[in-house]
Write a protein that holds these residues in place. Structure first.
Motif, PDB file in Angstrom:
ATOM      1  N   UNK A  99      -0.712  -3.427   6.439  1.00 26.00           N
ATOM      2  CA  UNK A  99      -0.903  -2.246   5.601  1.00 26.00           C
ATOM      3  C   UNK A  99      -1.079  -2.691   4.161  1.00 26.00           C
ATOM      4  N   UNK A 100      -2.222  -2.405   3.606  1.00 31.59           N
ATOM      5  CA  UNK A 100      -2.521  -2.697   2.213  1.00 31.59           C
ATOM      6  C   UNK A 100      -2.920  -1.387   1.562  1.00 31.59           C
ATOM      7  N   UNK A 101      -2.083  -0.883   0.671  1.00 30.78           N
ATOM      8  CA  UNK A 101      -2.321   0.430   0.108  1.00 30.78           C
ATOM      9  C   UNK A 101      -2.231   1.472   1.213  1.00 30.78           C
ATOM     10  N   UNK A 102      -3.273   2.308   1.358  1.00 30.42           N
ATOM     11  CA  UNK A 102      -3.315   3.312   2.412  1.00 30.42           C
ATOM     12  C   UNK A 102      -4.145   2.858   3.604  1.00 30.42           C
ATOM     13  N   UNK A 103      -4.601   1.597   3.575  1.00 32.16           N
ATOM     14  CA  UNK A 103      -5.452   1.097   4.644  1.00 32.16           C
ATOM     15  C   UNK A 103      -4.706   0.223   5.632  1.00 32.16           C
ATOM     16  N   UNK A 104      -5.142   0.278   6.897  1.00 35.56           N
ATOM     17  CA  UNK A 104      -4.619  -0.572   7.967  1.00 35.56           C
ATOM     18  C   UNK A 104      -5.737  -1.502   8.420  1.00 35.56           C
ATOM     19  N   UNK A 105      -5.457  -2.812   8.417  1.00 30.90           N
ATOM     20  CA  UNK A 105      -6.476  -3.807   8.733  1.00 30.90           C
ATOM     21  C   UNK A 105      -5.950  -4.780   9.794  1.00 30.90           C
ATOM     22  N   UNK A 158     -12.867  -5.798   0.556  1.00 32.83           N
ATOM     23  CA  UNK A 158     -14.203  -5.422   1.017  1.00 32.83           C
ATOM     24  C   UNK A 158     -14.249  -5.078   2.499  1.00 32.83           C
ATOM     25  N   UNK A 159     -13.083  -4.988   3.130  1.00 32.09           N
ATOM     26  CA  UNK A 159     -13.063  -4.683   4.554  1.00 32.09           C
ATOM     27  C   UNK A 159     -12.840  -3.201   4.786  1.00 32.09           C
ATOM     28  N   UNK A 160     -13.336  -2.714   5.933  1.00 36.52           N
ATOM     29  CA  UNK A 160     -13.172  -1.310   6.286  1.00 36.52           C
ATOM     30  C   UNK A 160     -11.914  -1.154   7.126  1.00 36.52           C
ATOM     31  N   UNK A 161     -10.997  -0.240   6.737  1.00 37.35           N
ATOM     32  CA  UNK A 161      -9.790  -0.030   7.550  1.00 37.35           C
ATOM     33  C   UNK A 161     -10.161   0.396   8.967  1.00 37.35           C
ATOM     34  N   UNK A 163      10.020 -10.548  11.813  1.00 41.10           N
ATOM     35  CA  UNK A 163       9.453  -9.976  10.595  1.00 41.10           C
ATOM     36  C   UNK A 163      10.437  -8.958  10.021  1.00 41.10           C
ATOM     37  N   UNK A 164      10.675  -9.040   8.716  1.00 44.51           N
ATOM     38  CA  UNK A 164      11.554  -8.094   8.023  1.00 44.51           C
ATOM     39  C   UNK A 164      10.735  -7.361   6.965  1.00 44.51           C
ATOM     40  N   UNK A 165      10.880  -6.038   6.923  1.00 47.37           N
ATOM     41  CA  UNK A 165      10.175  -5.239   5.921  1.00 47.37           C
ATOM     42  C   UNK A 165      11.170  -4.660   4.919  1.00 47.37           C
ATOM     43  N   UNK A 166      10.836  -4.761   3.658  1.00 43.35           N
ATOM     44  CA  UNK A 166      11.580  -4.078   2.598  1.00 43.35           C
ATOM     45  C   UNK A 166      10.767  -2.855   2.167  1.00 43.35           C
ATOM     46  N   UNK A 167      11.090  -2.263   1.033  1.00 45.41           N
ATOM     47  CA  UNK A 167      10.391  -1.057   0.600  1.00 45.41           C
ATOM     48  C   UNK A 167       8.906  -1.307   0.394  1.00 45.41           C
ATOM     49  N   UNK A 168       8.537  -2.474  -0.127  1.00 44.66           N
ATOM     50  CA  UNK A 168       7.127  -2.707  -0.435  1.00 44.66           C
ATOM     51  C   UNK A 168       6.645  -4.114  -0.105  1.00 44.66           C
ATOM     52  N   UNK A 169       7.466  -4.870   0.669  1.00 43.46           N
ATOM     53  CA  UNK A 169       7.060  -6.235   1.009  1.00 43.46           C
ATOM     54  C   UNK A 169       7.414  -6.551   2.455  1.00 43.46           C
ATOM     55  N   UNK A 170       6.776  -7.618   2.933  1.00 44.46           N
ATOM     56  CA  UNK A 170       7.011  -8.088   4.298  1.00 44.46           C
ATOM     57  C   UNK A 170       7.372  -9.564   4.240  1.00 44.46           C
ATOM     58  N   UNK A 171       8.353  -9.966   5.056  1.00 45.61           N
ATOM     59  CA  UNK A 171       8.767 -11.367   5.115  1.00 45.61           C
ATOM     60  C   UNK A 171       8.785 -11.827   6.568  1.00 45.61           C
ATOM     61  N   UNK A 172       8.303 -13.040   6.807  1.00 43.30           N
ATOM     62  CA  UNK A 172       8.264 -13.629   8.149  1.00 43.30           C
ATOM     63  C   UNK A 172       9.217 -14.808   8.181  1.00 43.30           C
ATOM     64  N   UNK A 205       0.647  -7.620   2.336  1.00 42.27           N
ATOM     65  CA  UNK A 205       0.792  -6.198   2.587  1.00 42.27           C
ATOM     66  C   UNK A 205       2.201  -5.668   2.434  1.00 42.27           C
ATOM     67  N   UNK A 206       2.304  -4.343   2.612  1.00 42.00           N
ATOM     68  CA  UNK A 206       3.605  -3.679   2.508  1.00 42.00           C
ATOM     69  C   UNK A 206       4.206  -3.388   3.874  1.00 42.00           C
ATOM     70  N   UNK A 207       3.457  -3.632   4.935  1.00 44.23           N
ATOM     71  CA  UNK A 207       3.982  -3.451   6.287  1.00 44.23           C
ATOM     72  C   UNK A 207       3.137  -4.269   7.249  1.00 44.23           C
ATOM     73  N   UNK A 208       3.762  -4.677   8.344  1.00 41.29           N
ATOM     74  CA  UNK A 208       3.078  -5.412   9.395  1.00 41.29           C
ATOM     75  C   UNK A 208       3.396  -4.706  10.697  1.00 41.29           C
ATOM     76  N   UNK A 209       2.395  -4.213  11.385  1.00 40.09           N
ATOM     77  CA  UNK A 209       2.586  -3.408  12.587  1.00 40.09           C
ATOM     78  C   UNK A 209       2.094  -4.210  13.786  1.00 40.09           C
TER      79      UNK A 209
END
Length: 587
Positions: free
Chosen positions: A319-325, A342-345, A559-568, A579-583
């Motif tokens: 998740x980068x901004x409002x986009x999922x890639x 330059x990528x399309x979500x 993977x651990x997610x905080x409010x706005x970051x992701x850590x592996x 990104x801010x999330x990893x799904x």
């Protein structure tokens, strides 16, 4: 008699029962064995028998210490008993693990002695370990001693007493193994964790396998080794690496599917025993025939059964901004947000107020929640499931297509529930895609905080609290499904894990017998922990502000997610990821 006068002694467990390794959480971060590490040859300990002139205290101390062995060495423990007591005592009837370093108090009067200690946990005869809840009452046991030929011996042991062990003695004597059952509606195997004594392991594991399905899996799995099936002789001989399981009983049918399941259950369970590389199954001496099978069998693949895992080729989403890639899982630590400019979500924009996301196994749908809203996203559209609840947990998909979420009932906010949505139906407003409440009476009066479904789809782990957000609890329950694979109920009696946790925030399955939770044991900083179905709890390094967990594959890719970051996870630490999330699909 002077030896029968009142005796009161406080004995340190370290002196009475041995060293220091626990099943409970330890704040120290230490690496363990590699996943595929093998035990060396077991060290045979021959405990010392009673010395001439030993006091009652010496005899009791020696008996407890000598109980931490198995096989022929158990004769050392029996030497502290009278002949009659030795014949009656069954060391495998149950085990109490007592706290390392706590005092064991022995009170004696006229031949009767009461032992008191602080419990760590108990192990039942069927190999189920249960940790003691915080603040548990001390455990007590009464022993009778008498003089035989001028020497003190234990003359009476309670029928329910097997062993008292320290955590280190328990770790040295017991081994964690899986007993395997067949998932309802499929041929996949679902493991249940047990503890067995480390001698005659093939025999001990088959005994466990021949037992009933555990309560927490009732309705979710079955066994084709029930119905009176038993070992013809109470032994599983192993010769040249081949364990021969000779069965008897009326429950063995000619049905080929049932016979394949029998082979599968026994092969997956018995090959865990040291030195066993294959299994042969016979019925009263005649091989259990199954078309296309050349016994002995070493792997499930020989039976046409493959383990279930994530769908191959389905990539995680960043998740980068409002986009999922889509992102290559091997590149999440090296990628930068600019790489996606330059990528399309691959999905419609996800608004910032949606904090919790999940992707289905095929990667074709994403779900997100915000308080009382459950939204479903597909490649070209997004819709909201009609209102059904509030305070919703993060969503989770299972491999059968059900989308799970927990929370409070919309019209009865004091009542909590778990729902499932048939995500195979689109649009989300279709009546057949409505959220259906899944019965689980054991959640009455509790609020689901987080949930996660195992990759095999047979079990759900639920973190819940009471209505005041206290009394955090982690439960695992089997998922009962209809013929079309949709969930209809949860097992009536869940398996509670980790009663020592003071707080719990999130949970995710790491593999088929291990979960990771985000929580704390002593109300300190919340951190990730590993929790096995066998009740082993291992702390991991903390991540400041951690909110949620997932995995890219196993504990080493947590993977651990905080409010706005992701850590592996990276070794003993954590690396920031893009990104801010990893799904991760199906997690």
């Amino acid at each position: 008699m002077t030896r029968a006068t009142r005796l009161c002694a406080a004995l340190a467990v370290v002196g009475l029962l041995g060293g220091c390794v626990g099943l409970h959480a330890d704040d120290r971060i230490r690496p363990g064995l590699a996943v595929d590490a093998q035990d060396g040859q077991p060290v045979v300990i021959l405990p010392e028998g009673p010395r001439p002139g030993a006091t009652p205290e010496d005899v009791i101390r020696g008996f407890l210490r000598a109980g931490g062995v198995s096989g022929d060495a158990i004769a050392g423990a029996k030497s502290y008993l009278t002949t009659g007591a030795a014949a009656r005592w069954n060391p495998d009837v149950g085990t109490v693990v007592v706290q390392e370093g706590s005092a064991v108090v022995i009170d004696g009067l006229a031949g009767r002695y009461r032992l008191t200690a602080t419990p760590v946990g108990t192990l039942t005869a069927d190999g189920r370990y249960t940790p003691a809840a915080p603040g548990s009452e001390p455990v007590r046991m009464d022993l009778m001693l008498t003089e035989v030929g001028g020497e003190w011996r234990i003359s009476d042991v309670p029928k329910t007493f097997g062993r008292w062990l320290s955590p280190s003695a328990f770790a040295g004597l017991m081994r964690q193994v899986t007993v395997n059952y067949v998932a309802t509606g499929s041929a996949s195997l679902v493991p249940d964790v047990r503890w067995v004594v480390s001698d005659r392991m093939a025999t001990r594991m088959v005994r466990q396998q021949l037992g009933a399905v555990p309560n927490y899996l009732t309705g979710a799995v079955r066994t084709d080794l029930g119905g009176g099936v038993h070992l013809l002789v109470d032994s599983v001989p192993v010769s040249d690496g081949i364990a021969t399981v000779n069965l008897a009983g009326t429950g063995i049918t000619n049905d080929s599917a049932a016979r394949r399941n029998i082979w599968a259950q026994l092969v997956s369970t018995v090959t865990q025993a040291p030195g066993v590389v294959g299994v042969d199954v016979t019925v009263e001496g005649t091989r259990l025939a199954l078309a296309g099978i050349d016994a002995p069998v070493a792997t499930l693949r020989e039976l046409g059964i493959d383990s279930l895992g994530p769908h191959v080729g389905v990539l995680p989403l960043v998740r980068v901004g409002q986009g999922l890639y889509s992102v290559d899982p091997s590149q999440v630590e090296q990628s930068q947000a600019e790489d996606f400019t330059d990528r399309t979500p691959v999905f419609p924009a996800v608004q910032p107020y949606f904090d919790d996301l999940a992707a289905n196994f095929t990667g074709q749908e994403v779900a997100a929640v915000d308080q009382g809203e459950l939204a479903r996203f597909r490649a070209d559209s997004a819709e909201t499931v009609p209102n059904f609840g509030t305070d919703l947990t993060a969503p989770a998909y299972d491999r059968m297509g059900a989308l799970w979420v927990g929370g409070r009932l919309a019209k009865k906010p004091n009542d909590a529930a778990v729902w499932a949505v048939n995500s195979l139906v689109w649009p989300a407003t279709d009546p057949d895609a409505a959220a259906v409440r899944i019965p689980a009476d054991w959640l009455t009066g509790r609020l689901p905080v987080a949930l996660s479904v195992s990759v095999d789809g047979s079990r759900i782990a639920i973190v819940s609290t009471d209505r005041h957000h206290k009394d955090a609890r982690l439960d695992v329950a089997g998922i009962v499904r209809s013929a079309n694979g949709l969930p209809t109920a949860l097992a009536a009696t869940p398996l509670r894990l980790g009663p020592q946790f003071a707080s719990l925030r999130d949970v995710t399955w790491i593999d088929d017998t291990t979960l990771s939770v985000l929580g704390s044991v002593t109300k300190d900083v919340e951190r990730p922990f590993l929790v096995t179905l066998g009740q082993e709890v291992t702390p991991l390094p903390a991540v400041k502000g951690a909110l949620a967990l997932t995995t890219l594959g196993g504990e080493r890719r947590l993977v651990v997610r905080t409010k706005d970051r992701v850590f592996v996870r990276a070794g003993a630490g954590w690396l920031p990821a893009v990104g801010s999330d990893l799904i991760v699909p199906g997690r």
